[in-house]
Design an enzyme around this catalytic site. Structure first.
Site, short mmCIF file in Angstrom:
data_model
loop_
_atom_site.label_atom_id
_atom_site.label_comp_id
_atom_site.label_asym_id
_atom_site.label_seq_id
_atom_site.Cartn_x
_atom_site.Cartn_y
_atom_site.Cartn_z
N GLU A 72 0.85 -1.19 0.00
CA GLU A 72 0.00 0.00 0.00
C GLU A 72 0.88 1.24 0.00
OE1 GLU A 72 -2.22 2.89 -0.30
OE2 GLU A 72 -3.21 0.94 -0.44
N GLN A 73 0.58 2.16 -0.90
CA GLN A 73 1.44 3.33 -1.09
C GLN A 73 1.45 4.26 0.11
OE1 GLN A 73 2.39 5.26 -5.13
NE2 GLN A 73 0.57 6.32 -4.43
N SER A 74 0.33 4.33 0.83
CA SER A 74 0.25 5.25 1.97
C SER A 74 -0.47 4.61 3.15
CB SER A 74 -0.50 6.52 1.57
OG SER A 74 -0.81 7.30 2.70
N GLY B 204 -8.42 1.06 1.93
CA GLY B 204 -8.81 1.43 0.58
C GLY B 204 -9.52 2.76 0.48
N THR B 205 -9.87 3.11 -0.74
CA THR B 205 -10.50 4.40 -1.05
C THR B 205 -11.82 4.57 -0.32
OG1 THR B 205 -9.45 4.49 -3.23
CG2 THR B 205 -11.43 5.83 -2.92
N MET C 188 -4.13 5.11 3.67
CA MET C 188 -5.11 4.44 2.82
C MET C 188 -5.32 2.98 3.20
SD MET C 188 -6.36 6.69 0.86
CE MET C 188 -7.18 5.71 -0.40
N TYR C 189 -4.90 2.58 4.41
CA TYR C 189 -5.21 1.22 4.86
C TYR C 189 -6.73 1.03 4.83
CZ TYR C 189 -0.45 0.79 6.81
OH TYR C 189 0.91 0.73 7.00
N HIS D 130 -44.52 -2.75 9.55
CA HIS D 130 -45.15 -1.43 9.40
C HIS D 130 -44.84 -0.60 10.64
CE1 HIS D 130 -48.20 1.48 8.12
NE2 HIS D 130 -48.55 1.54 9.41
#
Length: 484
Positions: A71-73, A79-80, A76-77, A472
């Protein structure tokens, strides 16, 4: 920072990424290759912490595979969806409905998302997934180079899943680099509530943010390039939606082609053309919501020989295989519908193909959608004209059943919660008693549409759904009203 395994920590003298690099003995990293470089292998390598990727990673790790997730950052663990899209924006949307002030909502959002981010990392760790922080770039058909500082890590894997998601599209126009230009991510962290906001784009993202900021008290204008608003919906639905958005104080301008942005002293000026005349409009900020593109920049796809489409997505078949053996692409990056729940189904398709009988495919998937206005607008299946054409091609008749929510006495819940706006529409194949399409623009539609999806996927007759007993007061009584 690399976090690899759960054993003894090796501290390196040179920094990597944000905080330094950790290597764990149990991860089997070879530290004796060349200076500043390490290498390792995996059964499964996942690039990107998105819905499909993290789910496959945890599944295969629990099955005993050696799984590495890059993961790049650390921000962002998960995900988006978890960090900058579905969850945080819906949190702020609900806050705006409840009268929470924008700055307080930002704080609420950040605290909540920080918790989810941490939980997602912990889930991966607990499953035995080796999480590596850094940027992955292909160096061959089965290998990537991970960088993020002075050290590098080469990973070779038997199976590789690309799950890098998508990113906002910004047009190449003058002034686009203005500090007052924002996208769907930065719109969640403004210093204060904007007095006015121009939103470029009348699609689902634009409508969601228009609703949210209007409820926060911002004067909102939507500049929509299309000749008609809401072309993704039937005309009657689009008109109902437009009427309700305008009732919230949102101005909608169609045929608006934005040509430039220019900073003022305390505002930004947006220039646009309607084809005949040039116009300009001042606002505190301008939000571009004209779509998202697959996030493939810097992946080095050419080094692996991975094909892409004309729109920049990674090309895949119905099993989500790329043209390279052992490499798959899941979620937004493969050019499919940009929804986290589609990414979740993608993980099932890949698991089926790689580790099971391959029976699950993407062909013929029936995908519900929800646009989170207030009330939300949800759709599934065909629109009215397509449904009529489809039925006629089979010698059948398509019947349209349409009601305004306020005119359905058997369905009081929307009135109880104070949101009686909206409409419900079903298109039924009369001869087959099947739902061909549905639009539910009402309270709880994001839940209701899933029952319609179950009925359509399993060929359950419309009348069966209509004759079922529902609690209801509930929104599900819309099915009694229109399908019985």
């Amino acid at each position: 920072m690399y976090r690899l395994g759960v054993a003894r920590i090796f501290w390196l003298t040179k920094p990597f990424g944000f905080l330094g690099r950790f290597f764990f003995e149990k991860a089997g990293i070879d530290m004796n290759t060349i200076d500043n470089q390490a290498s390792t292998t995996a059964d499964v390598l996942v690039i990107g912490f998105g819905k499909a990727g993290k789910t496959i990673a945890m599944n295969r790790a629990e099955q005993g595979d050696r799984v590495i997730l890059v993961e790049q950052s650390p921000k962002m663990y998960g995900g988006t969806c978890i960090n900058i899209a579905c969850i945080p924006t819906k949190t702020m949307l609900v806050d705006s409905e409840r009268g929470v002030k924008y700055p307080d909502s930002v704080e609420h959002r950040d605290n909540f998302i920080a918790t989810l981010n941490k939980v997602n990392k912990q889930l991966a760790d607990d499953a035995g997934v080796i999480v590596v922080d850094g940027h992955a770039e292909f160096t061959g058909t089965d290998s990537v180079l991970v960088t993020g500082g002075q050290e590098e890590l080469t990973i070779t894997a038997t199976t590789i899943i690309i799950n890098t998601g998508s990113e906002p599209i910004l047009p190449d126009i003058p002034g686009i680099d203005s500090s007052r230009v924002i996208d769907s991510t930065s719109a969640q962290h403004l210093e204060e509530t904007p007095e006015s906001l121009v939103i470029v784009g009348g699609g689902p993202i634009g409508m969601e943010f228009a609703t949210m900021f209007a409820q926060f008290g911002t004067k909102v204008t939507i500049l929509d390039r299309g000749a008609q608003f809401g072309t993704a919906f039937d005309d009657d639905i689009a008109q109902a939606l437009k009427k309700d958005l305008e009732a919230k104080g949102i101005t909608i301008i169609n045929n608006a082609d934005v040509t430039g942005v220019e900073d003022g002293a305390n505002s930004v000026s947006v220039r646009y053309s309607d084809g005949d005349t040039e116009h300009s409009m001042d606002a505190t900020n301008v939000l571009f919501a004209i779509g998202r593109k697959p996030a493939t920049d810097g992946l080095g796809l050419e080094a692996a020989g991975i094909n892409t489409t004309s729109r920049g997505a990674i090309a895949v078949d119905e099993h989500l295989r790329t043209n390279v053996e052992g490499i798959y692409a899941a979620g937004d990056v493969n050019g499919g519908p940009q929804f986290t729940y589609v990414s979740y189904d993608d993980h099932r398709v890949i698991l089926s193909d790689r580790w099971s009988d391959g029976s699950r495919v993407t062909t013929g998937r029936l995908i519900p959608t929800t646009t989170f206005t207030n009330p939300p607008l949800s759709t599934i299946g065909m629109g009215e004209e397509d449904a009529k054409t489809n039925a006629a091609s089979r010698g059948h008749t398509a019947e349209v059943r349409f009601k305004e929510i306020a005119d359905i006495p058997i369905m009081p819940r929307p009135k109880i919660v104070g949101t009686p706006e909206g409409v419900a529409k079903f298109i039924i194949d009369v001869e087959d008693d099947q739902i061909l399409g549905a639009t539910l623009y009402c309270v709880d539609s994001q839940e209701l549409i899933n029952l319609a999806a179950v009925a359509m996927s399993n060929k359950i007759p419309a009348s069966v759904i209509g004759d079922t007993i529902y609690t209801h007061p509930s929104s599900t009584e819309v099915f009694n009203a229109l399908l019985a």
